[in-house]
Design an enzyme around this catalytic site. Structure first.
Site, PDB file in Angstrom:
ATOM      1  N   ASP A 116     -42.977 -23.843 -47.263  1.00  0.00           N
ATOM      2  CA  ASP A 116     -43.821 -22.664 -47.075  1.00  0.00           C
ATOM      3  C   ASP A 116     -43.648 -21.656 -48.199  1.00  0.00           C
ATOM      4  O   ASP A 116     -42.701 -21.722 -48.989  1.00  0.00           O
ATOM      5  CB  ASP A 116     -43.446 -21.965 -45.758  1.00  0.00           C
TER       6      ASP A 116
ATOM      7  N   LYS B  66     -48.915 -20.207 -46.905  1.00  0.00           N
ATOM      8  CA  LYS B  66     -50.010 -19.505 -46.238  1.00  0.00           C
ATOM      9  C   LYS B  66     -49.888 -18.009 -46.510  1.00  0.00           C
ATOM     10  O   LYS B  66     -48.820 -17.434 -46.408  1.00  0.00           O
ATOM     11  CB  LYS B  66     -49.964 -19.742 -44.726  1.00  0.00           C
TER      12      LYS B  66
ATOM     13  N   MET C 177     -45.367  -9.883 -38.837  1.00  0.00           N
ATOM     14  CA  MET C 177     -46.756  -9.976 -39.320  1.00  0.00           C
ATOM     15  C   MET C 177     -47.634  -8.870 -38.738  1.00  0.00           C
ATOM     16  O   MET C 177     -48.774  -9.107 -38.332  1.00  0.00           O
ATOM     17  CB  MET C 177     -47.332 -11.356 -38.955  1.00  0.00           C
TER      18      MET C 177
END
Length: 492
Positions: A36, A58, A172
Site C-alpha cells: 500500500d 490508494k 481518514m
C-alpha cells in the site's frame, strides 16, 4: 495444483522499525509483495532477491488498483504456488479491508494468515505525546472511520454515543472534519474539548495541529493541514504539552544517510545514536567491488604480499574464497600495515609474517622487507596502481584489491527522489562510495565522520563540510550539538 498462500501483514504506522518480527519473516519468504501507499517502502528491503513487488496504493479519489482487482491478484498469484504478502499500512484489521480479502481467499480455498501491525490510531497519538487513556482524564476510547461521516441514509454513526465517549480516535476524517465537528457539537460535545491532528505519524514528516472542537475545522483549513492524519478528540490531548517526546528530539525532522555494507548485521553505534536523537536514518547499501586481477597462480612470483589496510585484506580473502584457493598453496610472505589489517587476516586463520606501521612509505619497503636481487613485492592499497622499478631487478607492483561502491540496484529512498540532510559514516573506506551516492554535489554535502582517520580522509578528498568525532565510541551529546547535523545541510 500447487497452491500457495497469502499472508496479510500489518506494516505499522510509518517507522519501519515498528514492523513486527513475524511481519519481517513473512517479507523475507515472499515471492510476491503487494503493498500500500502508507507502507514504508524501506520494508521492501527485506524482500528476497527476485521477489515481485506490486504497488496498489490508494489515495482519495484515486486508486492504482480497484479493490476487486487487488482481491483477484492475490488469488491468481497464490494459485501459481506463490507465497504472497499483502503489506498493509498500520494494522490490517483497522479499516484495512482485510476481512474482504481474507474472505476471498477462503472462497477460493487459498490458505491465509493475518499478521497484526501497530495501528496508526495508537502510534500517531503516542508519537505526538498523547496517550489514549489516562486515569486523570478518561477510562474509555473509541476508534471510528471518518469515511462513515456522510449524509447518506443508513451510514450515519451513532453520534450521540460517540459524543459521550471520553476519547475519540478518527481515521481518514480530515475531509469530513466539518461534518464530524458539527454532529458532535449537536449531540452535546463541549466546544472547548481539545482536538489534535497528527499527520504522517512516527516519521520525520510528522506534524501535529492542536485546537478546540468548536473551531478545529477552520484551524485545519487555515493551516492547510492535509491527509493522511489521525484525529484525536478528548481531554488526553492536553498531555501533549508535557509528553511531547518525539518532535522535541534534537534531530527531529533530519534525514541522515548512513553508509552500510550489505554484509553488515545489526545496527552500528552511529545508527543507534542518530536514531536516539530523533534523526531518520536512511541506510545506503554499499557492496565490495573486487578489482584484484592478478591471477592467483602468479602469486608465487612475488616474495612478499603487502596489504595497506584491513579493507584490502577483506578483498583479497574474498577472492581466495570465490576461487576456492587453498591458502596452504601460498608461498609468498605476508605483511600488513597496522594492527587492524593483521586482525583481519587472523579472523580468517591466517597469520602475517610481518606487521608494519600504518603509514609505511612504499620506498621504505625494500629495506623493511630485506628484498634481495630480482625479488618483487605485490602491494595492495588505496593508492594509484603503478609499478615501481628499483635497483638490481627489484620491483613493487601497486594494485587496488577492490573498492566499496554504492549498490544502486538495492531499493533505497533515493530511487523515489527523497532528499537527505547529511551523510554519516564511521568507516574511512566508505567515503568514495558515499561520494558516488551523493552525486555531482558530493563535496558540498555535509558529512559526519566518526574517527579521526575518517575525518582526515574526507577533508583530503575535498569534502567542504566535515564534522569530526574522534572517538569511535559515539558520544550522543556531541552529536546533539553537531552543527553539521543541525544546520540542515542539503542533499540530493
Amino acid at each position: 495444483m500447487n497452491t500457495g498462500r497469502v499472508v496479510f501483514v500489518g506494516a505499522g504506522p510509518g517507522d519501519p522499525k515498528l514492523l513486527t518480527i513475524r511481519g519481517m519473516e513473512s517479507l523475507r519468504l515472499a515471492d510476491v509483495i503487494v503493498y500500500d501507499r502508507l507502507a514504508n517502502q524501506q520494508l521492501l528491503s527485506y524482500a528476497k532477491k527476485g521477489a515481485t513487488l506490486i504497488y496498489c496504493g490508494k489515495e482519495a479519489d484515486h486508486h492504482t488498483l480497484p479493490q476487486e482487482e487487488i482481491n483477484l491478484l492475490l488469488i491468481q498469484e497464490a494459485q501459481k504456488g506463490k507465497y504472497v504478502v499483502r503489506l498493509k499500512g498500520g494494522d490490517p484489521s483497522m479499516f484495512g479491508r482485510v476481512g474482504e480479502e481474507a474472505q476471498m481467499c477462503r472462497d477460493y480455498s487459498i490458505p491465509f494468515e493475518i499478521v497484526p501491525g501497530i495501528t496508526s490510531g495508537m502510534a500517531a497519538p503516542l508519537y505526538a505525546g498523547i496517550p489514549l487513556t489516562h486515569r486523570d482524564y478518561n477510562s474509555s476510547v473509541a476508534f471510528v472511520t471518518g469515511h462513515l461521516c456522510e449524509k447518506n441514509a443508513g451510514k450515519e454513526p451513532d453520534w450521540a454515543a460517540l459524543a459521550s465517549m471520553e476519547t475519540l480516535v478518527i481515521y481518514m476524517g480530515v475531509k469530513n472534519l466539518p461534518r464530524i465537528r458539527e454532529r458532535l457539537l449537536a449531540h452535546g460535545k463541549d466546544a472547548h474539548t481539545p482536538v489534535a491532528l497528527v499527520r504522517w505519524g512516527s516519521v520525520r514528516e510528522q506534524e501535529t495541529l492542536i485546537g478546540k472542537l468548536g473551531t478545529i475545522d477552520k484551524e485545519v483549513e487555515q493551516a492547510r493541514f492535509a491527509a493522511p492524519a489521525i484525529i484525536i478528540i478528548g481531554e488526553v490531548v492536553r498531555l501533549r504539552e508535557s509528553l511531547n517526546w518525539y518532535e522535541s528530539r534534537p534531530l527531529f525532522g533530519q534525514r541522515v544517510a548512513v553508509a552500510r555494507r550489505v554484509s553488515d548485521e545489526g545496527n552500528s553505534e552511529l545508527v543507534i545514536a542518530l536514531e536516539q536523537l530523533g534523526a531518520e536514518v536512511m541506510p545506503i547499501p554499499l557492496v565490495e567491488h573486487c578489482t584484484f586481477d592478478t591471477p592467483l597462480t602468479e602469486l608465487a612470483t612475488y616474495r612478499w604480499l603487502v596489504f595497506e589496510n584491513e579493507q584490502q585484506v577483506s578483498f583479497f580473502t574474498s577472492v581466495l574464497r570465490q576461487q576456492r584457493y587453498d591458502v596452504r598453496r601460498l608461498t609468498s610472505k605476508l605483511a600488513v600495515c597496522g594492527q587492524r589489517a593483521s586482525e583481519a587476516f587472523e579472523k580468517q586463520g591466517i597469520y602475517p609474517d610481518l606487521m608494519l606501521d600504518e603509514n609505511t612509505s612504499l620506498l621504505a619497503l625494500p629495506d623493511l622487507l630485506a628484498l634481495e636481487k630480482e625479488e618483487q613485492v605485490l602491494y595492495a592499497g588505496e593508492r594509484k596502481p603503478q609499478k615501481i622499478t628499483l635497483d638490481h631487478g627489484k620491483a613493487i607492483h601497486v594494485i587496488q584489491a577492490g573498492t566499496l561502491v554504492w549498490d544502486g540496484k538495492e531499493l533505497s529512498a533515493k530511487k523515489d527522489g527523497c532528499s537527505f540532510d547529511s551523510l554519516a559514516t564511521d568507516d574511512v573506506y566508505t567515503l568514495s562510495a558515499l561520494a558516488q551516492f551523493a552525486g555531482d554535489a558530493w563535496s558540498k554535502t555535509p558529512i559526519v565522520c566518526v574517527g579521526k582517520e575518517t575525518a582526515v580522509a574526507a577533508r583530503e578528498m575535498g569534502w567542504q563540510s566535515v564534522s569530526s568525532h574522534e572517538d569511535h565510541a559515539i558520544n550522543i551529546n556531541e552529536l546533539k550539538d553537531d552543527r553539521t547535523l543541525n544546520d540542515q545541510g542539503g542533499g540530493t
